[in-house]
Design an enzyme around this catalytic site. Sequence first.
Site, PDB file in Angstrom:
ATOM      1  N   ASP A 254       0.860  -1.178   0.000  1.00 27.88           N
ATOM      2  CA  ASP A 254       0.000   0.000   0.000  1.00 27.88           C
ATOM      3  C   ASP A 254       0.905   1.240   0.000  1.00 27.88           C
ATOM      4  O   ASP A 254       2.137   1.135   0.073  1.00 27.88           O
ATOM      5  CB  ASP A 254      -0.976  -0.023   1.180  1.00 27.88           C
ATOM      6  CG  ASP A 254      -2.198   0.852   0.900  1.00 27.88           C
ATOM      7  OD1 ASP A 254      -2.154   1.652  -0.060  1.00 27.88           O
ATOM      8  OD2 ASP A 254      -3.199   0.755   1.630  1.00 27.88           O
TER       9      ASP A 254
HETATM   10  C1  BGC Z   1      -5.057   3.223   0.235  1.00 24.78           C
HETATM   11  C2  BGC Z   1      -5.253   2.233  -0.877  1.00 24.78           C
HETATM   12  C3  BGC Z   1      -5.075   2.897  -2.216  1.00 24.78           C
HETATM   13  C4  BGC Z   1      -3.732   3.588  -2.262  1.00 24.78           C
HETATM   14  C5  BGC Z   1      -3.428   4.225  -3.588  1.00 24.78           C
HETATM   15  C6  BGC Z   1      -3.812   4.043   0.066  1.00 24.78           C
HETATM   16  O1  BGC Z   1      -3.747   5.058   1.009  1.00 24.78           O
HETATM   17  O2  BGC Z   1      -5.026   2.536   1.472  1.00 24.78           O
HETATM   18  O3  BGC Z   1      -6.521   1.651  -0.765  1.00 24.78           O
HETATM   19  O4  BGC Z   1      -5.211   1.943  -3.228  1.00 24.78           O
HETATM   20  O5  BGC Z   1      -3.678   4.552  -1.240  1.00 24.78           O
HETATM   21  O6  BGC Z   1      -4.192   5.333  -3.831  1.00 24.78           O
END
Ligand code: BGC
Length: 756
Positions: A284
């Site tokens: 993530d």
């Molecule tokens: C979130 C994810 C997301 C990623 C990219 C993160 O902060 O937890 O769900 O896909 O950002 O935008």
Amino acid sequence: MIKYSGMGLAIIFSLLMVPFAYGQNSIPEVEALLAKMTLEEKIGQLNLLTPGGGIATGAVVSKNVEQKIKAGQVGGLFGVSGPDRIRIAQEMAVNHSRLKIPLLIGSDVIHGYKTTFPIPLGTSCSWDTELIQRTARIAAIEATADGINWNFSPMVDIARDPRWGRIAEGAGEDPFIGSAIAKAMVKGYQGEDISAANTMLACVKHFALYGASEAGRDYHTVDMSRIKMFNQYLPPYKAAVEVGVFSVMTSFNDIDGVPATGNKWLLNDVLRNQWGFTGFVVSDYTSVNEMTAHGLGDLQSVSTLALKAGLDMDMVGEGFLSTLKKSVAEGKITEAEITTACRRVLEAKYKLGLFDDPYRYLDSNRPKESILTKEHRQTARQVAAKSFVLLKNHNDILPLKKDSKIALVGPLADSRKNMLGTWAPTGDSDLAITVMEGFKNVAPEAEITYAKGANISDNNEFAKKINVFGPRIEIDRKSPEKLLKDALIAANKSDVIVAVVGEATEMSGEAASRTDISIPESQKKLIRALVATGKPVALVLMSGRPLTIPEEFDFPVAILQVWHPGVEAGNAVADVVFGDYNPSGKLTATWPRNVGQIPIYHSVKNTGRPASPKFEKFKSNYLDSPNTPLLPFGYGLSYTSFEYSNLTLNKTKINQDETINASITVANTGNYDGEEVVQLYLRDVVRSITPPMRQLKGFKKVFLKKGEQKTVTIQLSPDDLKFYNSAMEFVSEPGEFEVFMGTDSNCNLKQSFILN
Ligand code: BGC
């Protein structure tokens, strides 16, 4: 002494013959490319960057993206859209980097691309997996038309704590419906043929257990028994793997003291070895780097930890890019480990067809033809109406006649910015239909008087936190008293009041946990005053989570829960309020009476001291609240009524490999045609580990004309009777099982059978 069976020997022999475990399924083009790559180029493929333009949820936005692409230091980008912009990036990779490897182009298409559907928690309440698959298909058609080939969805985290803001993004509390929806969404995004120009890689997230963060606080610690994980929290991720999801995103939380991003047991032993996942795993947003804050060492150590654990791609943090080479030189990791990760990324690109044609998603004509079509918007309207849950309908206040004199009040009645809901970065809130517009479209003959009535919240500090992505809570220049007075004037002129109240979009979602999940006080005052007029009141409740509404639920009102309904919000609300569609949604997360009851869900176990109906000391209960929720899982009313009778099983005893059918008669006994979700719950009466009192194990959505009755049959498979025991074996155990069928998780028609 170790004994090898014949089969075991055969496997060992075949591994010796093929020196690399991937040998049998390897893709010659990818192997040939790998053979040409330098260590730096392989590490480059593990780097996922965002040039900005999307939501920066972590500490950084990538710098010098252009130079890095040309230097072969980037495997993929996200947060860029549109064929023309993406073409520029893709050309940099293909024309300027030494090996001309095309980029993956990712995006968060969580509930629709430009055609924004309701928040996923809402959509899940339709219990209509075919329709949900269609929403994912439409999202893929639109996103790929805009150049995207990889989607960071579905989010399948089980959530039993509505304080957690991201409960909005998933399918609620239950692994059975959660798994069905996970499969539907992966199939919708990936389609039949991943190399087609209108399909994209899905990415199931956030692996794993993110929804169980302590106290509902985002990113917080998770500590859970293996039994609970495997029985309750892991099934939806596994379901996504079973239908061939191409990628997995790790979660921010730790598990057994090791954050998911660096957790070898999770990524290697469970995901790859046990479940047979063959795709690639992405972190993530900066979750590799964040392991430093978790206390696991400096950037080099945590990057090594993540790679060795089985992480293939590093989102934004550039820990891999900046440290892996050094770690190879110092002997902390091997080049072979980097090659393995690189191979997985390249294989995904190959399967997408990017090596054949890096520009296959970049047709400038497609966006116009494929995005926000009439048909897509029509589906958005349909799924929104199906996601609404009628929580209460005092004196059949709803549906309203189309020629009613209506006071349409509340801070969300004429709000456009709050219709799409959380995590809709690819949508455009300016395109959303407000409730007021929807009323005018659907019931032009109605006499509508509008008044805002209250601010979403009067608290300036709170509003500031909510408004980081733009004005969601607009504190009116008029005083709260004046707002209320205007609403009462509107109410007095009308026959019925519709109050659109609840949460602003950003009151749920990422980093939007709340300790108080009631309707904000400013709006509570409005509701009280409206009810005091004695006129019929229908509350249209918007939120990204279950709310605590004991006071409002006691009022003599109708309550229609509409979540954040998406781009067609107002039209869909009007369709249901005026009876063009009879509500059929059912809750996929339990609604507590108060936050003290959280975590709360239907599949609870009995204790040795179950609460008794009357208060008794030394029982498992609260002094100040019942154990039961305000609204149970599976709950939802209709404008018509359904009666259940005659639950039967086709067998009284079955063997372990047999199926069993449960049938029930459901009759539409009211005055409207309507749909009903028939639900089946199972109780394993005695087993080797304490069983839940009941668990959802089947459902079917049926349409019944008024006066019609149908027999609904649901089949239980041998797997439906199984669970993970103390030895982590997936087994069923002989003995009695009870089957409950009906309208929600409190249903009480019951039959039993014996498993031999
Ligand atoms: C979130 C994810 C997301 C990623 C990219 C993160 O902060 O937890 O769900 O896909 O950002 O935008």
